[in-house]
Design a protein around this motif. Structure first.
Motif, PDB file in Angstrom:
ATOM      1  N   UNK A 115      -0.116  19.337 -10.167  1.00 46.07           N
ATOM      2  CA  UNK A 115       1.210  18.401 -10.547  1.00 46.07           C
ATOM      3  C   UNK A 115       1.252  17.294  -9.305  1.00 46.07           C
ATOM      4  N   UNK A 116       1.652  17.783  -7.871  1.00 46.00           N
ATOM      5  CA  UNK A 116       1.465  16.533  -6.912  1.00 46.00           C
ATOM      6  C   UNK A 116       0.389  15.885  -6.776  1.00 46.00           C
ATOM      7  N   UNK A 117      -0.821  16.545  -6.939  1.00 44.11           N
ATOM      8  CA  UNK A 117      -2.257  15.559  -6.768  1.00 44.11           C
ATOM      9  C   UNK A 117      -2.279  14.619  -7.876  1.00 44.11           C
ATOM     10  N   UNK A 118      -1.762  14.930  -9.180  1.00 46.55           N
ATOM     11  CA  UNK A 118      -1.861  13.865 -10.290  1.00 46.55           C
ATOM     12  C   UNK A 118      -0.851  12.681  -9.909  1.00 46.55           C
ATOM     13  N   UNK A 119       0.067  13.221  -9.648  1.00 42.57           N
ATOM     14  CA  UNK A 119       1.487  12.381  -9.482  1.00 42.57           C
ATOM     15  C   UNK A 119       1.163  11.430  -8.352  1.00 42.57           C
ATOM     16  N   UNK A 134       0.815  -1.028  -0.063  1.00 44.52           N
ATOM     17  CA  UNK A 134       0.201  -0.097   0.025  1.00 44.52           C
ATOM     18  C   UNK A 134       0.796   1.237  -0.084  1.00 44.52           C
ATOM     19  N   UNK A 135       0.397   2.268  -0.679  1.00 42.69           N
ATOM     20  CA  UNK A 135       1.153   3.386  -0.707  1.00 42.69           C
ATOM     21  C   UNK A 135       0.291   4.433  -0.083  1.00 42.69           C
ATOM     22  N   UNK A 136       0.788   5.089   1.115  1.00 46.09           N
ATOM     23  CA  UNK A 136      -0.025   5.874   2.007  1.00 46.09           C
ATOM     24  C   UNK A 136       0.848   7.116   2.415  1.00 46.09           C
ATOM     25  N   UNK A 137       0.694   8.235   1.701  1.00 48.76           N
ATOM     26  CA  UNK A 137       1.422   9.363   2.219  1.00 48.76           C
ATOM     27  C   UNK A 137       0.309  10.497   2.052  1.00 48.76           C
ATOM     28  N   UNK A 138       0.361  11.455   3.132  1.00 45.03           N
ATOM     29  CA  UNK A 138      -0.330  12.574   2.976  1.00 45.03           C
ATOM     30  C   UNK A 138      -0.302  13.360   2.157  1.00 45.03           C
ATOM     31  N   UNK A 139      -1.227  13.491   1.016  1.00 41.57           N
ATOM     32  CA  UNK A 139      -1.016  14.195  -0.286  1.00 41.57           C
ATOM     33  C   UNK A 139      -1.073  15.749   0.261  1.00 41.57           C
ATOM     34  N   UNK A 140      -1.726  16.238   1.251  1.00 42.49           N
ATOM     35  CA  UNK A 140      -1.789  17.634   1.544  1.00 42.49           C
ATOM     36  C   UNK A 140      -0.141  18.111   2.107  1.00 42.49           C
ATOM     37  N   UNK A 141       0.372  16.938   2.953  1.00 44.06           N
ATOM     38  CA  UNK A 141       1.494  17.555   3.160  1.00 44.06           C
ATOM     39  C   UNK A 141       2.730  17.515   2.164  1.00 44.06           C
ATOM     40  N   UNK A 164       4.911   2.223 -12.210  1.00 41.22           N
ATOM     41  CA  UNK A 164       5.466   2.426 -11.048  1.00 41.22           C
ATOM     42  C   UNK A 164       6.799   3.277 -10.827  1.00 41.22           C
ATOM     43  N   UNK A 165       7.774   2.814 -11.724  1.00 38.57           N
ATOM     44  CA  UNK A 165       8.972   3.641 -11.916  1.00 38.57           C
ATOM     45  C   UNK A 165       8.975   4.969 -12.010  1.00 38.57           C
ATOM     46  N   UNK A 166       8.303   5.234 -13.231  1.00 38.03           N
ATOM     47  CA  UNK A 166       8.136   6.544 -13.734  1.00 38.03           C
ATOM     48  C   UNK A 166       7.240   7.538 -12.776  1.00 38.03           C
ATOM     49  N   UNK A 167       5.962   6.855 -12.158  1.00 39.73           N
ATOM     50  CA  UNK A 167       5.307   7.769 -11.488  1.00 39.73           C
ATOM     51  C   UNK A 167       5.890   7.992  -9.979  1.00 39.73           C
ATOM     52  N   UNK A 168       6.728   7.185  -9.655  1.00 44.72           N
ATOM     53  CA  UNK A 168       7.510   7.463  -8.316  1.00 44.72           C
ATOM     54  C   UNK A 168       8.621   8.571  -8.277  1.00 44.72           C
ATOM     55  N   UNK A 169       9.135   8.524  -9.663  1.00 43.40           N
ATOM     56  CA  UNK A 169      10.048   9.515  -9.871  1.00 43.40           C
ATOM     57  C   UNK A 169       9.419  11.014 -10.388  1.00 43.40           C
ATOM     58  N   UNK A 170       8.211  10.662 -10.981  1.00 45.96           N
ATOM     59  CA  UNK A 170       7.438  12.107 -11.236  1.00 45.96           C
ATOM     60  C   UNK A 170       6.935  12.827 -10.003  1.00 45.96           C
TER      61      UNK A 170
END
Length: 466
Positions: free
Chosen positions: A372-376, A265-272, A439-445
């Motif tokens: 950009x952050x929201x979409x990534x 699971x990928x869980x990070x606070x997008x607002x932060x 996964x690789x590209x979106x992680x870098x993005x």
């Protein structure tokens, strides 16, 4: 004399406030080189160890770290943005030079031809000119140059991060297209196995011509898919070569792709993440600096319509043949613009409108950063979940293909069931490759959208960390 002393003291005090505290070298007296950002390099983005920029490709197969090294060192755009920053640093020196006096030397010789008494007039002068006070025009010019240099530095950071991301995208895409060639080859061998089984059943009299023709069609389609996949892989290598600053036709050998990361699971606070991006994104910093430079330009435009106090002094010498005259000058000049055809009015109005333009651009960039952050974040969240799903999909498709082939060889299954299972397996493998690429590209993005893209991302990917 007291008035002149006070004027000179005021001029010297004002000059000291805008000139650097430490003098530079003779070829850089304002020490602008110290304000110029460093040339883009791997060390700038956290590359461990002293890694000089390579002049050629490494002998070993190219990995993502080496691809980024080459992009930061060799791509023409890195040299372009660094040269732009150096040019803006020099403009800061130009703005600071306006605070110092200028010294001009003049030499002249004129021959006068008179019938009775021709003579030659020679003259020389040395003039020191110093603008003592201008109601802040020079100070505003220095402030604008300071902010434009800050904008150029931030733009360099943003551009190099974009090149970092582009190199990674091109590298991962080249690896993915190479993996797609392997998957197409497996699909072609499966189609050949199905064709061999259909031929065998036809020869022993339990198969039909239609089964054999359908298997031949599937094998031909699989071969065509493999040829197309190979062409896409070659094009991806050309894109990678371009991304790292090499000719598109340059042969490249890539490292084998590491095992896919463990799905989780990928869980990070997008607002932060959005708040962090608004504090770190270099393009937003550049927009802020451009706004402050525009505000300084308004002050400069207003000051251009105010009085100016200048000092001029220097010796002079005139030789007319029979007589030689030596003298000098020392004086103050107060220039008071009375009417300039409303030039100052419209210059101030234009500069104020540019402030509104830069403020709107800053707000637009700020909104774009959040988007950009929201979409990534959403893309990476989707890609992380897709890894588990595609792993299950490939496993079930492989099992289904094995069962269908066994049933067909045993004479209890149809060729359509076998070909459908093989097609589903080929599609599942392609989706798995696409999921790993995403996964690789979106992680870098996501890291680039936050303004935190560096080599630590590649170390985390090597350890399988999300």
């Amino acid at each position: 004399m007291r008035i002149l002393t006070r004027i000179l003291a005021l001029a010297l005090t004002s000059t000291a406030t805008v000139l650097p505290a430490a003098a530079g070298s003779l070829d850089d007296p304002f020490a602008t080189a110290a304000r110029t950002p460093a040339a883009p390099s791997p060390q700038q983005f956290g590359r461990s160890g002293a890694v000089p920029c390579a002049d050629r490709l490494p002998d070993a197969p190219l990995g993502p770290v080496e691809a980024v090294d080459l992009a930061l060192c060799r791509h023409p755009q890195t040299r372009e943005v660094w040269a732009t920053a150096r040019a803006q640093a020099a403009q800061l020196g130009v703005a600071r030079a306006a605070w110092l006096p200028t010294v001009d030397a003049s030499l002249a010789a004129t021959r006068y031809q008179y019938a009775e008494d021709p003579y030659t007039r020679r003259s020389a002068s040395l003039t020191l000119s110093w603008l003592l006070y201008d109601f802040g025009q020079r100070a505003a010019g220095v402030e604008a140059a300071e902010q434009l240099l800050a904008a150029a530095s931030a733009t360099q950071d943003a551009t190099v991060q974009s090149l970092f991301l582009a190199a990674l995208q091109a590298y991962y895409n080249a690896q993915a297209t190479r993996a797609a060639v392997g998957a197409a080859g497996l699909a072609e061998r499966s189609a050949e196995a199905a064709l061999a089984a259909a031929e065998l059943r036809y020869q022993v009299g339990v198969g039909t011509p239609a089964d054999r023709l359908q298997a031949q069609t599937a094998r031909s389609q699989a071969t065509l898919n493999r040829i197309r996949a190979d062409g896409e892989a070659q094009k991806a290598l050309g894109v990678l070569a371009n991304a790292i600053g090499l000719p598109a036709g340059r042969p490249l050998a890539l490292q084998d792709a590491p095992p896919p990361p463990a799905p989780g699971a990928f869980a990070q606070d997008v607002a932060a993440l959005i708040a962090e991006a608004q504090a770190r994104r270099p393009d937003l910093k550049a927009a802020e600096a451009q706004l402050r430079a525009a505000e300084a330009a308004v002050d400069a435009a207003r000051a251009a319509g105010l009085p100016r106090l200048s000092l001029a002094a220097g010796p002079s010498w005139v030789d007319t043949g029979p007589a030689t005259t030596q003298g000098g000058q020392f004086g103050l000049t107060l220039s008071v613009p009375l009417f300039s055809g409303f030039d100052t009015t419209y210059r101030v109005r234009s500069a104020a409108a540019q402030v509104d333009v830069r403020a709107a651009q800053r707000d637009r960039v700020q909104n774009q950063v959040a988007l950009d952050v929201w979409q990534a974040w959403q893309n990476l969240n989707t890609a992380t979940q897709s890894l588990q799903t595609t792993a299950d999909l490939v496993a079930s498709a492989e099992q289904s293909e094995r069962v269908a082939l066994g049933r067909y060889k045993a004479g209890v299954g149809s060729v359509l069931d076998l070909l459908a299972a093989q097609s589903a397996l080929a599609a599942a493998r392609v989706q798995r490759i696409q999921a790993e690429l995403d996964w690789n590209v979106n992680r870098a993005a996501l890291a680039q959208s936050v303004g935190a893209l560096d080599y630590s991302l590649l170390q985390g990917a090597a350890e399988g960390k999300p």
